[in-house]
Design an enzyme around this catalytic site. Structure first.
Site, short mmCIF file in Angstrom:
data_model
loop_
_atom_site.label_atom_id
_atom_site.label_comp_id
_atom_site.label_asym_id
_atom_site.label_seq_id
_atom_site.Cartn_x
_atom_site.Cartn_y
_atom_site.Cartn_z
N LYS A 173 15.31 8.87 29.29
CA LYS A 173 13.88 9.22 29.17
C LYS A 173 13.68 9.97 27.87
CE LYS A 173 11.69 12.64 31.57
NZ LYS A 173 10.82 13.21 32.61
C1 5RP Z 1 10.94 18.07 32.00
C2 5RP Z 1 10.90 16.68 32.49
C3 5RP Z 1 9.61 16.14 33.01
O1 5RP Z 1 9.88 15.41 34.15
C4 5RP Z 1 9.01 15.26 31.95
O2 5RP Z 1 8.62 16.03 30.88
C5 5RP Z 1 7.92 14.30 32.45
O3 5RP Z 1 6.77 14.90 32.74
P1 5RP Z 1 5.51 14.91 31.77
O4 5RP Z 1 4.98 13.49 31.77
O5 5RP Z 1 4.59 15.90 32.40
O6 5RP Z 1 5.98 15.28 30.38
O7 5RP Z 1 11.87 15.98 32.46
O8 5RP Z 1 12.12 18.29 31.32
#
Ligand code: 5RP
Length: 275
Positions: A173
């Protein structure tokens, strides 16, 4: 991949189209009671029918989802720092593989902080977690966390994503950025995007999703831009339409308008069994 690994992975990334709509509600692990996520169960429940999987910590899982739920779980297992502490990158693995198995999770998620003071420690955490996941057939999601001092550009994010893939993460991610296709090109495993801070306009969320998918992302792991929206259900449906049905920005925006009019109460359930 062995049977268990493949089975779990297919619950995260659809084998039909290679796409994924993951709902991120793990923010409290370092942010505490984030706005609109103060009572996680209240935030999560109405959205469950529209998600493919949900990313959360074991504390929220145990207290906010019924054990009879079928929603695939992406368990955040890194942490140990807080927003008021001195270094967010100083993370450790916070949940044992045995407890993850007991919780019947489909995937484990952990942050890496490339270029930070604790780069080595967080990359070693990832390598350790990949080994544990391989032992029991659980895929690993590496989150490329970006410190305030880092630039979210294709060079930095490409570096972080590639390292995550090289260390054995099954999915990564990261954040969308200019020249995102370069990030995708250099990463050997599927990449999904975080939404980041709540964007001002709804159309910006749809544009972000559309551009990321167009440039090769496998889906979203989105939080604040869904549940901090005035119309979370309408928003997740619109995001889902781009990810799974290849809607254009205009088509998704029209859907969003329609869904807002219908109101968040009326639900056309996609994944009834998730509830
Ligand atoms: C924090 C994360 C969150 O899950 C990620 O940032 C996703 O959430 P958003 O769309 O609110 O940014 O991994 O470290």
């Amino acid at each position: 991949m062995d049977w268990g690994m493949t089975n779990r992975f297919s619950r995260i990334i659809s084998p039909e189209n290679g796409r994924c709509v993951m709902l991120a509600v793990d923010h409290g692990y370092f942010l505490g009671p984030t706005e609109k996520l103060e009572v996680p169960q209240r935030t999560i429940e109405p959205l469950l029918p529209y998600v493919d999987s949900i990313m959360l910590t074991r504390g929220v899982l145990r207290t906010s989802l019924p054990p009879i739920s079928h929603v695939p779980i992406v368990l955040r297992v890194s942490g140990g720092t807080s927003i008021i502490g001195d270094d967010l990158s100083n993370e450790t693995i916070t949940t044992s593989i045995e407890d993850a198995l007991r919780l019947n999770v489909s995937c484990l998620a952990l942050s890496i902080f490339v270029g930070s003071k604790h780069e080595h420690q967080t990359l070693a955490n990832l390598a350790t977690l990949v080994d544990s996941g391989e032992r029991y057939g659980i895929p690993i999601l590496a989150v490329t966390a970006v410190g305030k001092e880092m630039v979210r550009d294709a060079r930095y994010l490409g570096l972080a994503c590639r390292i995550a893939g090289e260390l054995g993460a099954h999915v990564v991610k990261t954040y969308y950025c200019e020249n995102f296709e370069k990030v995708i090109e250099g990463c050997p495993v599927p990449v999904i995007i975080a939404g980041g801070k709540k964007l001002e306009k709804d159309i910006d969320v749809l544009e972000l999703t559309f551009n990321a998918i167009k440039e090769g992302a496998s889906g979203v792991d989105m939080g604040r831009n869904i549940w901090q929206s005035e119309h979370p259900i309408a928003m997740i449906k619109a995001v889902r339409s781009i990810v799974h049905e290849n809607f254009s920005i205009k088509e998704a925006a029209d859907l969003l308008v329609t869904e807002k009019k219908i109101g968040d109460r009326k639900t056309v359930v996609v994944n009834q069994k998730n509830i």
